[in-house]
Write an enzyme that holds these catalytic residues in place. Structure first.
Site, PDB file in Angstrom:
ATOM      1  N   HIS A 108      -3.238   6.267   4.603  1.00 57.59           N
ATOM      2  CA  HIS A 108      -1.796   6.372   4.873  1.00 57.59           C
ATOM      3  C   HIS A 108      -1.296   7.745   4.408  1.00 57.59           C
ATOM      4  O   HIS A 108      -1.677   8.222   3.327  1.00 57.59           O
ATOM      5  CB  HIS A 108      -1.013   5.318   4.079  1.00 57.59           C
ATOM      6  CG  HIS A 108      -1.160   3.908   4.583  1.00 57.59           C
ATOM      7  ND1 HIS A 108      -1.877   3.562   5.701  1.00 57.59           N
ATOM      8  CD2 HIS A 108      -0.642   2.744   4.094  1.00 57.59           C
ATOM      9  CE1 HIS A 108      -1.806   2.254   5.885  1.00 57.59           C
ATOM     10  NE2 HIS A 108      -1.069   1.737   4.924  1.00 57.59           N
ATOM     11  N   CYS A 137       0.809  -1.235   0.000  1.00 58.81           N
ATOM     12  CA  CYS A 137       0.000   0.000   0.000  1.00 58.81           C
ATOM     13  C   CYS A 137       0.841   1.284   0.000  1.00 58.81           C
ATOM     14  O   CYS A 137       0.576   2.211  -0.769  1.00 58.81           O
ATOM     15  CB  CYS A 137      -0.954  -0.013   1.192  1.00 58.81           C
ATOM     16  SG  CYS A 137      -0.222  -0.634   2.716  1.00 58.81           S
TER      17      CYS A 137
HETATM   18  N1  LIG Z   1      -5.222  -3.615   4.721  1.00 56.54           N
HETATM   19  C1  LIG Z   1      -4.439  -3.010   3.846  1.00 56.54           C
HETATM   20  O1  LIG Z   1      -4.295  -1.752   3.830  1.00 56.54           O
HETATM   21  C2  LIG Z   1      -3.711  -3.783   2.831  1.00 56.54           C
HETATM   22  C3  LIG Z   1      -3.081  -3.100   1.809  1.00 56.54           C
HETATM   23  C4  LIG Z   1      -2.365  -3.796   0.839  1.00 56.54           C
HETATM   24  C5  LIG Z   1      -2.303  -5.163   0.917  1.00 56.54           C
HETATM   25  N2  LIG Z   1      -2.915  -5.844   1.925  1.00 56.54           N
HETATM   26  C6  LIG Z   1      -2.791  -7.299   1.935  1.00 56.54           C
HETATM   27  O2  LIG Z   1      -4.055  -7.876   1.584  1.00 56.54           O
HETATM   28  C7  LIG Z   1      -4.215  -9.117   2.253  1.00 56.54           C
HETATM   29  C8  LIG Z   1      -5.508  -9.085   3.054  1.00 56.54           C
HETATM   30  O3  LIG Z   1      -5.448  -8.020   3.968  1.00 56.54           O
HETATM   31  P1  LIG Z   1      -6.716  -7.517   4.795  1.00 56.54           P
HETATM   32  O4  LIG Z   1      -6.283  -6.235   5.364  1.00 56.54           O
HETATM   33  O5  LIG Z   1      -7.950  -7.612   4.002  1.00 56.54           O
HETATM   34  O6  LIG Z   1      -6.764  -8.646   5.953  1.00 56.54           O
HETATM   35  P2  LIG Z   1      -8.008  -9.106   6.841  1.00 56.54           P
HETATM   36  O7  LIG Z   1      -8.947  -7.993   7.038  1.00 56.54           O
HETATM   37  O8  LIG Z   1      -7.383  -9.742   8.041  1.00 56.54           O
HETATM   38  O9  LIG Z   1      -8.719 -10.245   5.959  1.00 56.54           O
HETATM   39  C9  LIG Z   1      -8.117 -11.487   5.691  1.00 56.54           C
HETATM   40  C10 LIG Z   1      -9.034 -12.319   4.830  1.00 56.54           C
HETATM   41  O10 LIG Z   1      -8.377 -13.538   4.497  1.00 56.54           O
HETATM   42  C11 LIG Z   1      -9.231 -14.631   4.841  1.00 56.54           C
HETATM   43  N3  LIG Z   1      -8.444 -15.820   5.186  1.00 56.54           N
HETATM   44  C12 LIG Z   1      -7.608 -15.996   6.218  1.00 56.54           C
HETATM   45  N4  LIG Z   1      -7.103 -17.247   6.196  1.00 56.54           N
HETATM   46  C13 LIG Z   1      -7.650 -17.862   5.117  1.00 56.54           C
HETATM   47  C14 LIG Z   1      -7.542 -19.176   4.565  1.00 56.54           C
HETATM   48  N5  LIG Z   1      -6.747 -20.102   5.111  1.00 56.54           N
HETATM   49  N6  LIG Z   1      -8.264 -19.455   3.455  1.00 56.54           N
HETATM   50  C15 LIG Z   1      -9.062 -18.536   2.891  1.00 56.54           C
HETATM   51  N7  LIG Z   1      -9.219 -17.275   3.368  1.00 56.54           N
HETATM   52  C16 LIG Z   1      -8.515 -16.955   4.466  1.00 56.54           C
HETATM   53  C17 LIG Z   1     -10.016 -14.117   6.013  1.00 56.54           C
HETATM   54  O11 LIG Z   1     -11.172 -14.924   6.197  1.00 56.54           O
HETATM   55  P3  LIG Z   1     -11.875 -15.088   7.659  1.00 56.54           P
HETATM   56  O12 LIG Z   1     -12.896 -13.991   7.734  1.00 56.54           O
HETATM   57  O13 LIG Z   1     -12.475 -16.446   7.559  1.00 56.54           O
HETATM   58  O14 LIG Z   1     -10.791 -14.975   8.696  1.00 56.54           O
HETATM   59  C18 LIG Z   1     -10.340 -12.711   5.519  1.00 56.54           C
HETATM   60  O15 LIG Z   1     -11.379 -12.753   4.572  1.00 56.54           O
HETATM   61  C19 LIG Z   1      -2.953  -9.307   3.098  1.00 56.54           C
HETATM   62  O16 LIG Z   1      -2.027 -10.076   2.359  1.00 56.54           O
HETATM   63  C20 LIG Z   1      -2.438  -7.900   3.271  1.00 56.54           C
HETATM   64  O17 LIG Z   1      -1.051  -7.850   3.499  1.00 56.54           O
HETATM   65  C21 LIG Z   1      -3.633  -5.182   2.865  1.00 56.54           C
END
Ligand SMILES: NC(=O)c1ccc[n+]([C@@H]2O[C@H](COP(=O)([O-])OP(=O)(O)OC[C@H]3O[C@@H](n4cnc5c(N)ncnc54)[C@H](OP(=O)(O)O)[C@@H]3O)[C@@H](O)[C@H]2O)c1
Length: 322
Positions: A235, A127
């Protein structure tokens, strides 16, 4: 067109659904996956209710036109290669494949052209990197950037829904830090990711390595400090650059005006001002001379820094490959 959204219950996953609808992308079929924890829960897309399914290897043993993956690095490392084997295009929000020389790392406005005739895993950058390179790529084209010194002010939502929950609990007096290394409420934490032997953190090295790869210029000297602040969404970055050729401020403004999805803004722009926007906001441009420049850079991390860029990658891939 058939699509799968993996991690659809997460911060980025839910936003990707919103951005798909805002762009009027209506697939013929769509599947939503999560871990066992959220499986069975309902999810709404274009007024229709869908059930979240638990992701298994079998789920991906068919060709999807696009898989929007946002379930973390370990899940991606395990499942993306399976999907790739079955001919799907996977747009992955995690860091799992960003450093892989065989996988494109894409900010469509800058290097989207590399998606032509490509099928497989496409990495969506970090990000903080996306919003920084969007503000810098035209300046780099015009004057050649030799050095970047960047300090970030990153929102709790950058750590996903767990990060938001932890900050909200700390506001209520429950202060045990788990997601962040120290209490974040009423505080500032200069550590994101893990420290490496050099003293830089993994988040800082993402900004170095990913900027080099996206701008396809490994000569830029990059000095990042990444900091978590008690902000929910958005950010901010203080960015200092040095250029190879001399510039005038008028020319810098011209470059920024030509930068796609970047808005030159007056005054002091804050994360709350720009929440929900798909633009990156540049303000407070300052210089003492004509070879170094300082400015303030703000964007919505869940949109510009993840979901919107992922959907833009998909749209660019569709445009280039029919
Ligand atoms: N947040 C940001 O600003 C941002 C920016 C850039 C990139 N990212 C990246 O994007 C990704 C997701 O981030 P997020 O912020 O959305 O995280 P999050 O809110 O914690 O969401 C994680 C998601 O992954 C699912 N998940 C976890 N374990 C899994 C599995 N074994 N099989 C299938 N689904 C699974 C979770 O499902 P459950 O609901 O079942 O737990 C949830 O839907 C990460 O790699 C992060 O580094 C995030």
């Amino acid at each position: 067109m058939n699509i799968a959204v993996i991690g659809a219950s997460g911060e980025v996953g839910r936003m990707m659904l919103k951005v798909l609808q805002e762009n009027e992308i209506a697939p013929d079929s769509i599947d939503f996956y999560s871990s066992a924890k959220s499986a069975g829960k309902q999810i709404k897309f274009y007024e229709k209710e869908y059930k979240l399914k638990e992701l298994t290897e079998e789920s991906l043993m068919k060709k999807y036109d696009y898989i929007l993956m946002s379930a973390g690095g370990n899940v991606s490392k395990k499942f993306s290669p399976i999907a790739e084997k079955y001919g799907s295009n996977i747009i992955d929000n995690s860091s799992a494949f960003r450093g892989d020389k065989t996988k494109p790392l894409v900010v469509p406005e800058i290097n989207g052209g590399i998606l032509k005739n490509y099928t497989g895993i496409i990495a969506n950058p970090n990000c903080s990197t996306i919003q920084m390179v969007l503000s810098l790529y035209k300046i780099h084209e015009c004057f050649g950037i030799s050095k970047i010194v960047v300090s970030t002010y990153q929102a709790a939502s950058g750590a996903g829904k767990k990060g938001i929950e932890e900050l909200e609990l700390q506001e209520k007096g429950i202060v045990n830090p788990k997601v962040f290394s120290k209490q974040l409420f009423e505080n500032v934490v200069p550590k994101i990711g893990d420290y490496l032997e050099t003293g830089f953190s993994t988040e800082e090295m993402k900004m170095v390595n990913e900027t080099h790869k996206i701008l396809n210029d490994y000569s830029i000297d990059i000095w990042p400090t990444t900091v978590r602040v008690p902000v929910l969404y958005g950010h901010s970055e203080s960015i200092y650059i040095e250029t190879n050729s001399k510039f005038t401020l008028d020319k810098i403004f011209e470059c920024l005006e030509k930068s796609e999805n970047v808005r030159l803004a007056d005054g002091d722009v804050t994360p709350i001002d720009i929440a929900g926007s798909d633009l990156t906001f540049v303000s407070r441009i300052r210089t003492f001379n004509n070879k170094s420049l300082l400015f303030w850079n703000v964007a919505d991390n869940i949109r510009v820094g993840a979901a919107t860029n992922a959907v833009r990658i998909m749209m660019k891939h569709m445009e280039l490959n029919g």
